[in-house]
Scaffold this motif. Sequence first.
Motif, PDB file in Angstrom:
ATOM      1  N   ALA A   1       0.829  -1.208   0.000  1.00 18.47           N
ATOM      2  CA  ALA A   1       0.000   0.000   0.000  1.00 18.47           C
ATOM      3  C   ALA A   1       0.867   1.264   0.000  1.00 18.47           C
ATOM      4  CB  ALA A   1      -0.931   0.001   1.198  1.00 18.47           C
ATOM      5  N   ASP A   2       2.043   1.206   0.644  1.00 13.58           N
ATOM      6  CA  ASP A   2       2.933   2.376   0.659  1.00 13.58           C
ATOM      7  C   ASP A   2       3.301   2.778  -0.769  1.00 13.58           C
ATOM      8  OD1 ASP A   2       2.766   1.721   3.280  1.00 13.58           O
ATOM      9  OD2 ASP A   2       4.919   1.747   3.676  1.00 13.58           O
TER      10      ASP A   2
ATOM     11  N   GLU B   1       1.680   1.879  -3.463  1.00  8.71           N
ATOM     12  CA  GLU B   1       0.460   2.260  -4.186  1.00  8.71           C
ATOM     13  C   GLU B   1       0.059   3.695  -3.845  1.00  8.71           C
ATOM     14  OE1 GLU B   1      -1.703  -2.035  -4.880  1.00  8.71           O
ATOM     15  OE2 GLU B   1      -2.247  -0.891  -3.118  1.00  8.71           O
ATOM     16  N   ALA B   2       0.285   4.075  -2.582  1.00  9.04           N
ATOM     17  CA  ALA B   2      -0.017   5.451  -2.183  1.00  9.04           C
ATOM     18  C   ALA B   2       0.835   6.415  -3.006  1.00  9.04           C
ATOM     19  CB  ALA B   2       0.242   5.641  -0.696  1.00  9.04           C
ATOM     20  N   ALA B   3       2.122   6.100  -3.126  1.00  4.58           N
ATOM     21  CA  ALA B   3       3.017   6.953  -3.914  1.00  4.58           C
ATOM     22  C   ALA B   3       2.582   6.974  -5.379  1.00  4.58           C
ATOM     23  CB  ALA B   3       4.455   6.465  -3.783  1.00  4.58           C
ATOM     24  N   LEU B   4       2.131   5.811  -5.851  1.00  3.87           N
ATOM     25  CA  LEU B   4       1.676   5.691  -7.242  1.00  3.87           C
ATOM     26  C   LEU B   4       0.466   6.588  -7.497  1.00  3.87           C
ATOM     27  CD1 LEU B   4       1.869   4.081  -9.963  1.00  3.87           C
ATOM     28  CD2 LEU B   4       0.333   2.415  -8.944  1.00  3.87           C
ATOM     29  N   THR B   5      -0.523   6.536  -6.597  1.00  7.66           N
ATOM     30  CA  THR B   5      -1.714   7.364  -6.806  1.00  7.66           C
ATOM     31  C   THR B   5      -1.371   8.852  -6.723  1.00  7.66           C
ATOM     32  OG1 THR B   5      -2.324   7.282  -4.475  1.00  7.66           O
ATOM     33  CG2 THR B   5      -3.354   5.665  -5.906  1.00  7.66           C
TER      34      THR B   5
END
Lengths: 317, 304
Positions: B198-199, B201-205
């Motif tokens: 999720a870390d 993915e957070a950066a990705l979003t």
Amino acid sequence: MAILLNRVTKSYGSRRVVDDVTTSIDDGSLTVILGPSGSGKSTLLRLIAGLETLDSGTVAIDGQDVTFQDVRDRNIGFCFQHYAPFRHMTVAKNVGFGLKVRKQSRADIDRRVGELLEIVRLSDKANRYPSQLSGGERQRMALARALAIEPRVLLLDEPFGALDAQVRVELRSWLRDFHHRIPVTTIMVTHDQQEAMEVADQLIIMAEGAIQQTGDPRHIYASPSNEFVQGFLGPITNFGGVPVRPHDLEIRGANAPGEHAVVTAIQNFGFEVRVDLRTEHDTSCWVQLSTREAETLSLSVGDAVTVSVRHEPALMI
Amino acid sequence: MALALSDHSSIVTITPPPSRRRRFVVSKIGRIGGISLIATYLSIIVVIPVTALVLHGIGFGISTNGAGPALWRWSWHLSPMVFIHALQLPGAVHAIGLSLWLSLLVAFINCVMGLAIAWVLVRDEFPGKRILDGFIDLPFALPTIVAGVVFVFLYGPASPLHVDLFETWIGLMVALLFVTIPFSVRAVQPVLEHLDRADEEAALTLGAGPVRRYLTVVLPSLAPAALAGFGLAFARAIGEFGSIALISGGVARTTPGSAYVFMLTGSFQWAQAAAVSTALLLLSLVVLITSSVASRRISKRLGS
């Protein structure tokens, strides 16, 4: 219509997690996707974000087909269940991350981060690290971080799932109020029906990968489209072979019209009282009374009473 | 219960009933017994030999004056000049220096490569992945002198690959890279496996590309483990003898500390050997402690 999902399908192996979902989400609304675990609600949210790719169907945001668009270009704010903080960065750095990626000037970033921290009430914690924050504070930081990039859509995946009951209740009403001030289109996923009822303008109920019912939460509660929805949204009891809400039943004296019954158990929860009954047809049902109603009736186990459906079903919680 | 009591014995004000008190005493005895057992074991295996080495290295000695077993007739002496003299031997400083920079280089290269290998082993799927994963532990299993023989055969004067690394620092480096790679990979691999996706993915979003995601989200989380791996690889490299003994060729230019110590023992210069060993041990300790302190500081900040 801010978001349009058309026949969205996603499978993991042979399991259809999201099965032919078609729905629309209003611009500026706070929509809650509610369903039990394994209902595909989180996957649906991740499909909207672009964190998962769909097998078939289309996703459109603000009239633009984003089905094959990269996550980075979708301009979406996403909050993860466990907040996914960047643990080696201060709160301010976390919130400013998306702006730094967008190569904004230092001054612009500082100003915007300051504003956001003000909104989420973390101004005094700007230089702390995530490990020094409480769960609720981390969630608010994650929210500020997602909002910093001025997203078209804000997606919240079980945002209060990992919090204490009390903090959860506080944050719910805070989120409502917050959405009122910053009306960005928001979709939140939860398995908690109370949370959904309290927060949602629009409710989408999912089970087994498919949408069961969508609409205004009060309307869905009052007229559920199927038994699953009815049972999932609140307690039901069987009265005369028909499932009804236990607070839609009424207890009156033995001579009043209705079905005769005998009180078999009384449980006092403080804010409400649950009365178990055995009816003349030897079926059991239970009635939910307010504490005041229970006091007026002053029931005790073994009392003979009558039960009937209230004339005006009580709405909502 | 007994454990809980002993933990908070200073806070608990009520007197426990006799049976509980007995259990509390028994648990305390049990714990002291356990600690003594471990202390004794570690003393025999680690503490006594290392202490003996260091004492010998700094010229500590015991002698008896006159006859008789009486304890007060014993005396001890310390001659730190032995240590200094040993370091003044021809080639001593060069050998220690070679060990130092070579070990730092090797630990650094394998730190980087270890991160890359661990990444591939954890995040990618490909046929033969399990086998490759098993290969990582091979340097642990292989007697290092065997590795040394293989290196001389492969990269020696009669190299079938026509790569002659005999008596070169590159030859030494290749051998040390081989010996230390398991430390570097196995230090970061489990951390990477348990990293919350999720870390990233957070950066990705938020719009971060792959390089930025790796550098700003993944790497900081791996840093404590990578640093610990660096320290272990360095310590292993500076102490390594078997795999480099042959390829160094016994020439002063390519004789690192450990091989130098071996040469000294060959000519019965025990005190000098102990002194050089002590210097190597000190360097090892400094790097190990520094890397572990840095590693802990970062983990503490990450609040894992």
